[in-house]
Design an enzyme around this catalytic site. Sequence first.
Site, PDB file in Angstrom:
ATOM      1  N   HIS A 191       0.845  -1.209   0.000  1.00 37.86           N
ATOM      2  CA  HIS A 191       0.000   0.000   0.000  1.00 37.86           C
ATOM      3  C   HIS A 191       0.877   1.255   0.000  1.00 37.86           C
ATOM      4  O   HIS A 191       0.927   2.007   0.982  1.00 37.86           O
ATOM      5  CB  HIS A 191      -0.867  -0.072   1.260  1.00 37.86           C
ATOM      6  CG  HIS A 191      -1.989   0.898   1.371  1.00 37.86           C
ATOM      7  ND1 HIS A 191      -1.879   2.240   1.110  1.00 37.86           N
ATOM      8  CD2 HIS A 191      -3.278   0.701   1.744  1.00 37.86           C
ATOM      9  CE1 HIS A 191      -3.032   2.829   1.327  1.00 37.86           C
ATOM     10  NE2 HIS A 191      -3.903   1.905   1.715  1.00 37.86           N
ATOM     11  N   GLU A 296      -0.930   1.356  -5.379  1.00 28.70           N
ATOM     12  CA  GLU A 296      -0.698   0.113  -4.646  1.00 28.70           C
ATOM     13  C   GLU A 296      -0.628  -1.091  -5.578  1.00 28.70           C
ATOM     14  O   GLU A 296      -1.449  -1.221  -6.483  1.00 28.70           O
ATOM     15  CB  GLU A 296      -1.829  -0.091  -3.629  1.00 28.70           C
ATOM     16  CG  GLU A 296      -2.053   1.148  -2.761  1.00 28.70           C
ATOM     17  CD  GLU A 296      -3.340   1.090  -1.954  1.00 28.70           C
ATOM     18  OE1 GLU A 296      -3.720  -0.017  -1.521  1.00 28.70           O
ATOM     19  OE2 GLU A 296      -3.975   2.142  -1.773  1.00 28.70           O
TER      20      GLU A 296
HETATM   21  O1  LIG Z   1      -7.227   3.666   6.928  1.00 28.85           O
HETATM   22  P1  LIG Z   1      -6.589   2.380   6.400  1.00 28.85           P
HETATM   23  O2  LIG Z   1      -7.161   1.137   7.012  1.00 28.85           O
HETATM   24  O3  LIG Z   1      -5.104   2.449   6.499  1.00 28.85           O
HETATM   25  O4  LIG Z   1      -6.957   2.319   4.853  1.00 28.85           O
HETATM   26  C1  LIG Z   1      -6.616   3.366   3.998  1.00 28.85           C
HETATM   27  C2  LIG Z   1      -7.174   3.070   2.614  1.00 28.85           C
HETATM   28  O5  LIG Z   1      -6.557   1.920   2.104  1.00 28.85           O
HETATM   29  C3  LIG Z   1      -6.918   1.527   0.765  1.00 28.85           C
HETATM   30  O6  LIG Z   1      -6.387   2.374  -0.189  1.00 28.85           O
HETATM   31  C4  LIG Z   1      -8.422   1.379   0.628  1.00 28.85           C
HETATM   32  O7  LIG Z   1      -8.801   1.226  -0.726  1.00 28.85           O
HETATM   33  C5  LIG Z   1      -9.162   2.559   1.223  1.00 28.85           C
HETATM   34  O8  LIG Z   1     -10.558   2.298   1.227  1.00 28.85           O
HETATM   35  C6  LIG Z   1      -8.677   2.844   2.629  1.00 28.85           C
HETATM   36  O9  LIG Z   1      -9.359   3.975   3.136  1.00 28.85           O
END
Ligand SMILES: O=P(O)(O)OC[C@H]1O[C@H](O)[C@H](O)[C@@H](O)[C@@H]1O
EC number: 5.1.3.15
Length: 325
Positions: A191, A296
Amino acid sequence: MEDACRRAGVGRRTGGTGTGISGGYRRVTVVCQAHGVSDFDQIPGVSIGIHQGLEAIIVETPQARAAVSLFGGHVLSFVPTGAVDVFWVSPLVKAPPTPIRGGTPVCWPYFGKEGQTGDVPSHGYARTARWTVTGGGVLDGGDVEVHLAPVGLGHLDLRLRMTLRIGASLEQTLSTTNPGTRPVRLTEALHNYFRVSDATAVHVDGLAGLTYLDKFDDMAAHEQDCDWRLPADPARSDRIYPGAGGRYLLVDPGLGRRIEIVTQGARSAVVWNPGEAVASGMADVGLHWRGFVCVEAANAGPDVVEVPGQTTHSMSQTITVSSLD
Ligand SMILES: O=P(O)(O)OC[C@H]1O[C@H](O)[C@H](O)[C@@H](O)[C@@H]1O
């Protein structure tokens, strides 16, 4: 052309989606201890230090410097010599056990909460596990390789290892082994939070022509007509691109650089920036949302990976920076 692409960045809705994602992970309490220290300091160029207030192992090679947190097995920093850090870590980052906001969270053995029921953590268990260095060394040419694995996830039916190769490029491989006899399904992501001059002023090549699933639109399918740019209104993006090509360029005129991401074994790409309104409700992003774009490497949405028993599945990315001059 700029306007056409910016409009296209909003996306044309092309229908609904059924994301048949793996489920069935149990709620598990992962004990997040302080950082485990093994004998990684035996590897030349590797030491322990602090990066942006977070304890990390520091890797120094002739061509780059990197920082990796053993909380989450989390790459925090990758700085090719003479360059600006590839990654963004929030100035508002919280201490463990809150997941680190920035760098490269390891999302495993599921991405988001797709298909998961109950009170399980977003993005799985690896990013809040304690990791240990299991090996590594200096390669011909001076690149440093570090092998890591999470600790305390033995209750899961999959095993995870990660290899980092730090040199002019950063190579990162997640290897998932199914030690059992029955197939196990997973989703996953590296990510990446890439540091940018301004999220509203960069674009991503390599996604045009793909269909994406928009989490800000109930996972509806849309067409990505042109390069990705943050839509104008509302300025936010949470998109899964299934069946993506595996080579993306994050072009940043403000920093005068492009970041190339080449993936293998990752069928999806995800592009995320929460935008101002959503970020205002995130204690570890807030006003800093313009400072990053997440591109990602993933197997997410419908791109579920089935790992047969007694086999290993690998997903990797190679990140390389070059100047726009
Ligand atoms: O807040 P987190 O659990 O770290 O996730 C952060 C982000 O991760 C990814 O990119 C998902 O697609 C998002 O929907 C999410 O908001």
